[in-house]
Motif scaffolding. Structure first.
Motif, PDB file in Angstrom:
ATOM      1  N   ASP A   1      -0.688  -2.259  -4.794  1.00 11.56           N
ATOM      2  CA  ASP A   1      -1.935  -2.777  -4.562  1.00 11.56           C
ATOM      3  C   ASP A   1      -2.914  -1.881  -4.119  1.00 11.56           C
ATOM      4  OD1 ASP A   1      -1.499  -4.897  -5.707  1.00 11.56           O
ATOM      5  OD2 ASP A   1      -0.123  -5.093  -3.740  1.00 11.56           O
ATOM      6  N   TYR A   2      -3.283  -1.456  -3.063  1.00 10.79           N
ATOM      7  CA  TYR A   2      -3.974  -0.680  -2.566  1.00 10.79           C
ATOM      8  C   TYR A   2      -3.387   0.586  -2.026  1.00 10.79           C
ATOM      9  CZ  TYR A   2      -3.198  -2.547   1.872  1.00 10.79           C
ATOM     10  OH  TYR A   2      -2.532  -2.584   3.367  1.00 10.79           O
TER      11      TYR A   2
ATOM     12  N   SER B   1       0.829  -1.124  -0.205  1.00  9.41           N
ATOM     13  CA  SER B   1       0.228  -0.042   0.063  1.00  9.41           C
ATOM     14  C   SER B   1       1.236   1.212   0.177  1.00  9.41           C
ATOM     15  CB  SER B   1      -1.061  -0.093   0.934  1.00  9.41           C
ATOM     16  OG  SER B   1      -1.730   0.913   1.733  1.00  9.41           O
TER      17      SER B   1
ATOM     18  N   ARG C   1      -9.709   3.371  -8.989  1.00 11.71           N
ATOM     19  CA  ARG C   1     -11.195   3.078  -9.358  1.00 11.71           C
ATOM     20  C   ARG C   1     -10.511   2.817 -10.658  1.00 11.71           C
ATOM     21  NH1 ARG C   1     -17.491   3.432  -8.749  1.00 11.71           N
ATOM     22  NH2 ARG C   1     -16.772   2.537  -6.588  1.00 11.71           N
TER      23      ARG C   1
ATOM     24  N   VAL D   1      -6.486   0.455  -8.826  1.00 14.10           N
ATOM     25  CA  VAL D   1      -5.705  -0.008  -7.055  1.00 14.10           C
ATOM     26  C   VAL D   1      -6.663   0.855  -6.034  1.00 14.10           C
ATOM     27  CG1 VAL D   1      -3.779   1.644  -5.994  1.00 14.10           C
ATOM     28  CG2 VAL D   1      -4.270   1.453  -8.387  1.00 14.10           C
ATOM     29  N   GLY D   2      -7.225  -0.666  -5.518  1.00 12.80           N
ATOM     30  CA  GLY D   2      -7.767  -0.261  -4.169  1.00 12.80           C
ATOM     31  C   GLY D   2      -7.738   0.663  -2.975  1.00 12.80           C
ATOM     32  N   PHE D   3      -8.289   1.476  -2.804  1.00 11.66           N
ATOM     33  CA  PHE D   3      -8.436   2.151  -1.521  1.00 11.66           C
ATOM     34  C   PHE D   3      -8.581   2.217  -0.982  1.00 11.66           C
ATOM     35  CE2 PHE D   3     -10.144   7.295  -1.409  1.00 11.66           C
ATOM     36  CZ  PHE D   3      -9.176   7.631  -1.266  1.00 11.66           C
TER      37      PHE D   3
END
Length: 250
Positions: free
Chosen positions: A202-203, A179, A224, A228-230
């Motif tokens: 990854d996020y 992250s 989004r 990429v995750g948030f």
């Protein structure tokens, strides 16, 4: 199953100051928001920094963490407008970068010619008469060398994270999620200085201002769009504004 992680950042403590980012005068760089506690910024151009961060990551993963948060992931690139990074390892890396540059025409441009044959700080002193950090910061954006210098700093950070991801993958059989704080990523556009980091993240566990809902929506939509995750870390204001931000994110 429980999921937890650990964190690294650009002001991680090092065994010595050898791997600390330096300004034009050679002084350790402290981020503007860290003046109160004096945490020194690091540069991954120096092998001591790479070793120290890997050791910290190894300890985190050995404790059972599933992910690692990298705060302040721009590393030495972030110091460019603060007067850095003039650590001797960074300067050595710049010479190597220039000698490997396939576009020799760039190095023949006015104001840049000869840059690959000397120390960058000495070049700025002799070519542009820059005497200290204060003057360098004042003239930083107008210098014709700044574009290739910041490109090098960015590429050095990119190389670091490519090698760091590979190192993490060797620590255990299943992948380690990475992250990053990418709070400033407000467009899926290469002009945004955080954009290149998304290939390694990854996020994003990102500090997220909520003063303007439109900015909040754009940052969420950008991550989004990039896949990429948030995980927004809200920078709180009033209770009412917090509630609006949370509802907007949902």
């Amino acid at each position: 199953a429980a999921w937890f992680g650990g964190a690294l950042n650009a002001s991680s403590r090092l065994p010595t100051d050898d791997g600390v980012a330096r300004d034009f005068d050679g002084n350790p760089i402290v981020a503007p928001w860290a003046k109160g506690w004096g945490a020194k910024w690091v540069t991954t151009a120096h092998p001591d920094t790479v070793k120290a961060l890997r050791n910290q990551a190894t300890t985190i993963i050995a404790a059972g963490a599933d992910s690692i948060q990298v705060d302040e992931p721009l590393l030495q690139l972030h110091t460019a407008s603060w007067g850095g990074d003039f650590n001797s390892a960074t300067l050595d890396g710049f010479r190597q970068y220039l000698s490997a540059n396939p576009d020799r025409s760039v190095l023949a441009l006015p104001g840049i010619a000869g840059l690959d044959k000397t120390d960058y700080r000495e070049f700025l002193k002799s070519q542009y008469g820059i005497k200290d950090t204060r003057e360098y910061r004042r003239r930083y954006r107008s210098l014709p060398t700044t574009e290739i210098w910041t490109r090098y700093l960015r590429d050095s950070v990119r190389q670091y994270f490519a090698e760091f991801r590979s190192y993490l993958n060797g620590l255990r059989t299943r992948p380690v999620a990475v992250s990053m704080n990418l709070g400033e990523l407000d467009r899926p556009n290469e002009n945004n200085r955080n954009f290149f980091l998304t290939e390694f993240s990854d996020y994003a566990l990102a500090e997220t201002p909520i003063a303007r809902v439109d900015e909040l929506v754009v940052r969420s939509a950008t991550l989004r769009a990039l896949g990429v995750g948030f995980v927004p870390s809200l920078m709180p204001r009033s209770t009412a504004e917090n509630r609006v931000a949370i509802v907007t994110l949902y």
